[in-house]
Scaffold this motif. Structure first.
Motif, PDB file in Angstrom:
ATOM      1  N   ASP A 269      35.831  53.859  34.556  1.00  0.00           N
ATOM      2  CA  ASP A 269      34.582  53.170  34.235  1.00  0.00           C
ATOM      3  C   ASP A 269      33.609  53.261  35.416  1.00  0.00           C
ATOM      4  O   ASP A 269      33.964  52.856  36.531  1.00  0.00           O
ATOM      5  CB  ASP A 269      34.919  51.693  33.938  1.00  0.00           C
ATOM      6  CG  ASP A 269      33.757  50.959  33.304  1.00  0.00           C
ATOM      7  OD1 ASP A 269      32.601  51.322  33.580  1.00  0.00           O
ATOM      8  OD2 ASP A 269      34.017  50.027  32.520  1.00  0.00           O
TER       9      ASP A 269
ATOM     10  N   VAL B 190      33.310  50.321  37.691  1.00  0.00           N
ATOM     11  CA  VAL B 190      34.325  50.090  38.736  1.00  0.00           C
ATOM     12  C   VAL B 190      33.845  50.729  40.036  1.00  0.00           C
ATOM     13  O   VAL B 190      33.927  50.129  41.114  1.00  0.00           O
ATOM     14  CB  VAL B 190      35.693  50.683  38.315  1.00  0.00           C
ATOM     15  CG1 VAL B 190      36.673  50.680  39.483  1.00  0.00           C
ATOM     16  CG2 VAL B 190      36.283  49.913  37.159  1.00  0.00           C
TER      17      VAL B 190
ATOM     18  N   ALA C 129      40.969  53.038  43.294  1.00  0.00           N
ATOM     19  CA  ALA C 129      40.595  52.941  41.874  1.00  0.00           C
ATOM     20  C   ALA C 129      40.921  54.215  41.090  1.00  0.00           C
ATOM     21  O   ALA C 129      41.732  54.191  40.159  1.00  0.00           O
ATOM     22  CB  ALA C 129      39.117  52.610  41.747  1.00  0.00           C
TER      23      ALA C 129
ATOM     24  N   PRO D 195      44.937  55.467  41.039  1.00  0.00           N
ATOM     25  CA  PRO D 195      45.850  54.633  40.220  1.00  0.00           C
ATOM     26  C   PRO D 195      45.444  54.572  38.749  1.00  0.00           C
ATOM     27  O   PRO D 195      46.307  54.533  37.875  1.00  0.00           O
ATOM     28  CB  PRO D 195      45.756  53.237  40.850  1.00  0.00           C
ATOM     29  CG  PRO D 195      44.975  53.371  42.097  1.00  0.00           C
ATOM     30  CD  PRO D 195      44.309  54.681  42.120  1.00  0.00           C
ATOM     31  N   LEU D 196      44.129  54.603  38.484  1.00  0.00           N
ATOM     32  CA  LEU D 196      43.689  54.531  37.089  1.00  0.00           C
ATOM     33  C   LEU D 196      43.979  55.842  36.340  1.00  0.00           C
ATOM     34  O   LEU D 196      44.002  55.853  35.112  1.00  0.00           O
ATOM     35  CB  LEU D 196      42.204  54.177  37.006  1.00  0.00           C
ATOM     36  CG  LEU D 196      41.861  52.734  37.419  1.00  0.00           C
ATOM     37  CD1 LEU D 196      40.356  52.532  37.525  1.00  0.00           C
ATOM     38  CD2 LEU D 196      42.450  51.715  36.454  1.00  0.00           C
TER      39      LEU D 196
ATOM     40  N   PRO E  33      54.282  49.545  37.209  1.00  0.00           N
ATOM     41  CA  PRO E  33      54.918  48.314  36.692  1.00  0.00           C
ATOM     42  C   PRO E  33      53.967  47.466  35.842  1.00  0.00           C
ATOM     43  O   PRO E  33      54.426  46.719  34.991  1.00  0.00           O
ATOM     44  CB  PRO E  33      55.346  47.573  37.963  1.00  0.00           C
ATOM     45  CG  PRO E  33      54.522  48.150  39.057  1.00  0.00           C
ATOM     46  CD  PRO E  33      54.244  49.567  38.675  1.00  0.00           C
ATOM     47  N   TRP E  34      52.662  47.599  36.075  1.00  0.00           N
ATOM     48  CA  TRP E  34      51.703  46.786  35.325  1.00  0.00           C
ATOM     49  C   TRP E  34      51.645  47.155  33.837  1.00  0.00           C
ATOM     50  O   TRP E  34      51.225  46.335  33.027  1.00  0.00           O
ATOM     51  CB  TRP E  34      50.303  46.901  35.939  1.00  0.00           C
ATOM     52  CG  TRP E  34      49.746  48.286  35.933  1.00  0.00           C
ATOM     53  CD1 TRP E  34      48.961  48.858  34.978  1.00  0.00           C
ATOM     54  CD2 TRP E  34      49.934  49.285  36.952  1.00  0.00           C
ATOM     55  NE1 TRP E  34      48.658  50.148  35.326  1.00  0.00           N
ATOM     56  CE2 TRP E  34      49.227  50.441  36.531  1.00  0.00           C
ATOM     57  CE3 TRP E  34      50.602  49.317  38.168  1.00  0.00           C
ATOM     58  CZ2 TRP E  34      49.198  51.604  37.290  1.00  0.00           C
ATOM     59  CZ3 TRP E  34      50.562  50.492  38.919  1.00  0.00           C
ATOM     60  CH2 TRP E  34      49.875  51.613  38.474  1.00  0.00           C
TER      61      TRP E  34
ATOM     62  N   GLN F 282      53.631  44.856  31.251  1.00  0.00           N
ATOM     63  CA  GLN F 282      53.256  43.470  30.960  1.00  0.00           C
ATOM     64  C   GLN F 282      52.488  43.375  29.652  1.00  0.00           C
ATOM     65  O   GLN F 282      51.703  44.249  29.327  1.00  0.00           O
ATOM     66  CB  GLN F 282      52.382  42.896  32.091  1.00  0.00           C
ATOM     67  CG  GLN F 282      53.016  43.025  33.445  1.00  0.00           C
ATOM     68  CD  GLN F 282      54.380  42.381  33.512  1.00  0.00           C
ATOM     69  OE1 GLN F 282      54.588  41.324  32.934  1.00  0.00           O
ATOM     70  NE2 GLN F 282      55.311  43.018  34.198  1.00  0.00           N
ATOM     71  N   LYS F 283      52.689  42.268  28.965  1.00  0.00           N
ATOM     72  CA  LYS F 283      51.950  42.030  27.732  1.00  0.00           C
ATOM     73  C   LYS F 283      50.746  41.153  28.039  1.00  0.00           C
ATOM     74  O   LYS F 283      50.811  40.270  28.883  1.00  0.00           O
ATOM     75  CB  LYS F 283      52.838  41.339  26.710  1.00  0.00           C
ATOM     76  CG  LYS F 283      53.849  42.283  26.088  1.00  0.00           C
ATOM     77  CD  LYS F 283      54.683  41.584  25.068  1.00  0.00           C
ATOM     78  CE  LYS F 283      55.693  42.570  24.468  1.00  0.00           C
ATOM     79  NZ  LYS F 283      56.631  41.906  23.590  1.00  0.00           N
ATOM     80  N   GLY F 284      49.639  41.403  27.315  1.00  0.00           N
ATOM     81  CA  GLY F 284      48.416  40.631  27.528  1.00  0.00           C
ATOM     82  C   GLY F 284      48.480  39.263  26.883  1.00  0.00           C
ATOM     83  O   GLY F 284      49.344  38.973  26.074  1.00  0.00           O
ATOM     84  N   LYS F 285      47.552  38.381  27.321  1.00  0.00           N
ATOM     85  CA  LYS F 285      47.457  37.033  26.756  1.00  0.00           C
ATOM     86  C   LYS F 285      46.145  36.908  26.001  1.00  0.00           C
ATOM     87  O   LYS F 285      45.182  37.598  26.290  1.00  0.00           O
ATOM     88  CB  LYS F 285      47.424  36.008  27.892  1.00  0.00           C
ATOM     89  CG  LYS F 285      48.774  35.557  28.361  1.00  0.00           C
ATOM     90  CD  LYS F 285      48.568  34.434  29.370  1.00  0.00           C
ATOM     91  CE  LYS F 285      49.872  34.024  29.988  1.00  0.00           C
ATOM     92  NZ  LYS F 285      49.662  33.021  31.046  1.00  0.00           N
ATOM     93  N   GLU F 286      46.117  36.016  25.051  1.00  0.00           N
ATOM     94  CA  GLU F 286      44.862  35.715  24.369  1.00  0.00           C
ATOM     95  C   GLU F 286      44.024  34.856  25.288  1.00  0.00           C
ATOM     96  O   GLU F 286      44.527  34.074  26.062  1.00  0.00           O
ATOM     97  CB  GLU F 286      45.155  34.943  23.075  1.00  0.00           C
ATOM     98  CG  GLU F 286      45.861  35.756  22.033  1.00  0.00           C
ATOM     99  CD  GLU F 286      45.069  36.956  21.577  1.00  0.00           C
ATOM    100  OE1 GLU F 286      43.880  36.786  21.313  1.00  0.00           O
ATOM    101  OE2 GLU F 286      45.628  38.046  21.475  1.00  0.00           O
ATOM    102  N   SER F 287      42.703  35.013  25.219  1.00  0.00           N
ATOM    103  CA  SER F 287      41.837  34.204  26.076  1.00  0.00           C
ATOM    104  C   SER F 287      41.661  32.811  25.514  1.00  0.00           C
ATOM    105  O   SER F 287      41.995  32.547  24.392  1.00  0.00           O
ATOM    106  CB  SER F 287      40.476  34.862  26.233  1.00  0.00           C
ATOM    107  OG  SER F 287      39.937  35.105  24.994  1.00  0.00           O
TER     108      SER F 287
END
Lengths: 263, 256
Positions: A154, A157, A175, A178-179, A254-255, A258-263
């Motif tokens: 992006d 960024v 940036a 790793p991206l 490792p990231w 992970q599962k995302g969360k709802e805001s």
């Protein structure tokens, strides 16, 4: 209600059972057409014969596989390095990107089987032509995936990092690189399979050891059961290499686990 | 317009900005000043050039004319003197939350452990306690935004530019975070310029609302057409007062 439940994502058990059943059915059909006589046995050996041939020649196959794997690993490592350097330079210098992008693309339209004899002619029957062929076939997916990864970062960024006084090098290290790891590992996965195939093709055309050499010898002696054994071994090695890269990707990123969360 | 005062933390003088290398004039003669501890809102319709102005104020782009001063120093076209929070939180997915917020310090040469310590001390104050070692993907939208605020604060400048910082949040989180930001920016003495197209947000947050109007894409450059001062000495819930409605009406009238 039950219809909606049926349309949901497949369960873990289904993900294992369905491909397993398909594989078993395929092998069963193969066994059936050979042993009932639909296909003459001298043209197509049965799966049981391929397994027997594999067991019989296991020590010899292991020896040849070690050579092929060593060539593939060396070629893949060098191909990855070359692909990475080219991608970084193409991302850094727009003119270079415009200049070499078509050449790199065209280079991939030349069949491997057409380049291999030339490499043998120029560099002999040793390790060099084999590794060179693997480098030529493996660098491309790495370069393409990395350049795509760098370019898909992006621009916001980059802008944000510039407001933090980041240098071009810092923007790259913190940036862009790793991206671009996810596309890089996708490319590496493809390159790994190319590496094994590249090594075998190079060995066909000359050499003293390797699965390609073994394959040529058994073909000349019409031992098609051994042909199927070595073909299966090549597939297994490619799959194992791909799996190894998947594990490496999980360790390096490792990231992504992970599962995302709802805001 | 905002009167020229010597105590302005951020000042823009006669900015003229363009797109496409000068082909399209986006905004003409933009003047504004933000004092220490003050929050100023710039409102305007989508596409009128608000973000372009913020880019110029942050030093990411150089205006065709005019200059940007931070505490009296000319910083036109030089990024790094003001902190900039973009519309999206822009947390890097491969860095843990603490490393994300400490990024400005790390980039400035602070050793990683020291940068982490410095950032960790502020986690409680920014409502992020306990999230230090999580990945950004594990945070809710509101928490991600708080992390972005902390990262912006750790850029170490007392002038902050915020590009629609609350637009991606749900209504309740938005109100919470707005009030929290108002309080924390006052406490820390931050001069902030926020751009938004939400008039309610502008009136709720700022001491002054600047209205930007124009249609650059149709060849009409934007300019600041008015400023509405927001009274802050009203008792009770400001959003339920006549003063609030009056301010909102003035802004809407200016927007046309």
């Amino acid at each position: 209600m039950s219809r909606n439940m049926g349309a949901s994502a497949p369960s873990n058990a289904r993900k294992v059972v369905v491909p397993l059943v398909t594989t078993i059915v395929t092998i069963a059909v193969w066994w059936f057409v050979v042993h009932v006589g639909f296909v003459p046995n001298f043209l197509l050996p049965g799966p049981d014969q391929a397994v027997m041939a594999f067991v019989e020649d296991a020590p010899l196959l292991a020896e040849h596989a070690a050579t092929t794997l060593a060539e593939a690993a060396l070629g893949l490592a060098l191909g990855t390095l070359v692909g990475f350097v080219i991608a970084v330079l193409m991302d850094r210098f727009e003119t270079l990107y415009l200049a070499i992008n078509p050449i790199i693309t065209v280079s991939q339209t030349i069949p491997t089987i057409a380049i291999a004899p030339l490499l043998v002619l120029w560099f002999g029957y040793g390790l060099v032509p084999k590794v060179l062929l693997i480098v030529l076939t493996t660098f491309f997916p790495i370069t393409v995936s990395l350049v795509g990864g760098f370019r898909s970062v992006d621009p916001d960024v980059v802008d944000l990092m510039r407001t933090m006084n980041a240098s071009n090098w810092q923007i790259f290290v913190h940036a862009k690189l790793p991206l671009a790891l996810e596309p890089f590992f996708s490319g590496l996965r493809i390159s790994a399979t190319y590496a094994i195939v590249g090594a075998v093709v190079a060995e066909w055309l000359g050499g003293f050891s390797g699965l390609g050499v073994y394959m040529t010898r058994v073909r000349k002696s019409f031992s098609y059961d051994k042909m199927f054994a070595v073909i299966t071994l090549i597939s297994v090695l490619s799959l194992a290499l791909m799996k190894g890269i998947d594990v490496l990707a999980r360790v390096c990123m490792p990231w992504t686990r992970q599962k995302g969360k709802e805001s | 317009m905002t009167p020229a005062t010597d105590d302005a933390a951020l000042r823009a003088e006669g900015l003229t900005l363009s797109w496409d290398g000068g082909e399209t004039i986006v905004a003409r003669n933009v003047n504004l000043a933000v004092r220490r501890g003050e929050t100023l809102c710039l409102v305007g319709k989508s596409g009128c050039g608000k973000t372009t102005i913020l880019h110029a104020l942050s030093g990411l782009t150089t205006p065709m004319e005019g200059r940007v001063l931070v505490h009296g120093k000319d910083v036109t076209g030089k990024p790094g003197s003001v902190s900039y929070m973009l519309q999206k939180d822009m947390l890097l997915p491969h860095l843990r939350v603490i490393d994300n917020v400490a990024l400005p310090l790390t980039l400035g040469g602070t050793p990683r452990s020291e940068a982490r310590d410095k950032a960790a001390n502020l986690f409680e104050r920014f409502g992020l306690a306990g999230t230090e070692l999580e990945w950004p993907s594990q945070l809710s939208g509101g928490m991600r935004q708080r992390a972005a605020f902390l990262r912006t604060y750790l850029m170490g400048n007392d002038v902050v530019l915020l590009d629609e910082p609350f637009s991606a949040l749900d209504a309740l989180t938005r109100v919470d975070l707005r009030n929290w930001w108002l309080q924390i920016s006052c406490e820390l003495g931050i001069a902030s310029l926020i751009i938004t197209h939400d008039v309610d947000e502008a009136v709720s947050l700022s001491s002054s609302v600047l209205v930007l109007k124009g249609r650059p894409a149709e060849g009409v450059p934007s300019s600041i057409v008015g400023e509405v001062s927001i009274p802050r000495n009203v008792e009770g819930d400001f959003s339920l007062t006549h003063e609030y409605v009056d301010c909102k009406r003035q802004v809407l009238d200016l927007l046309g």
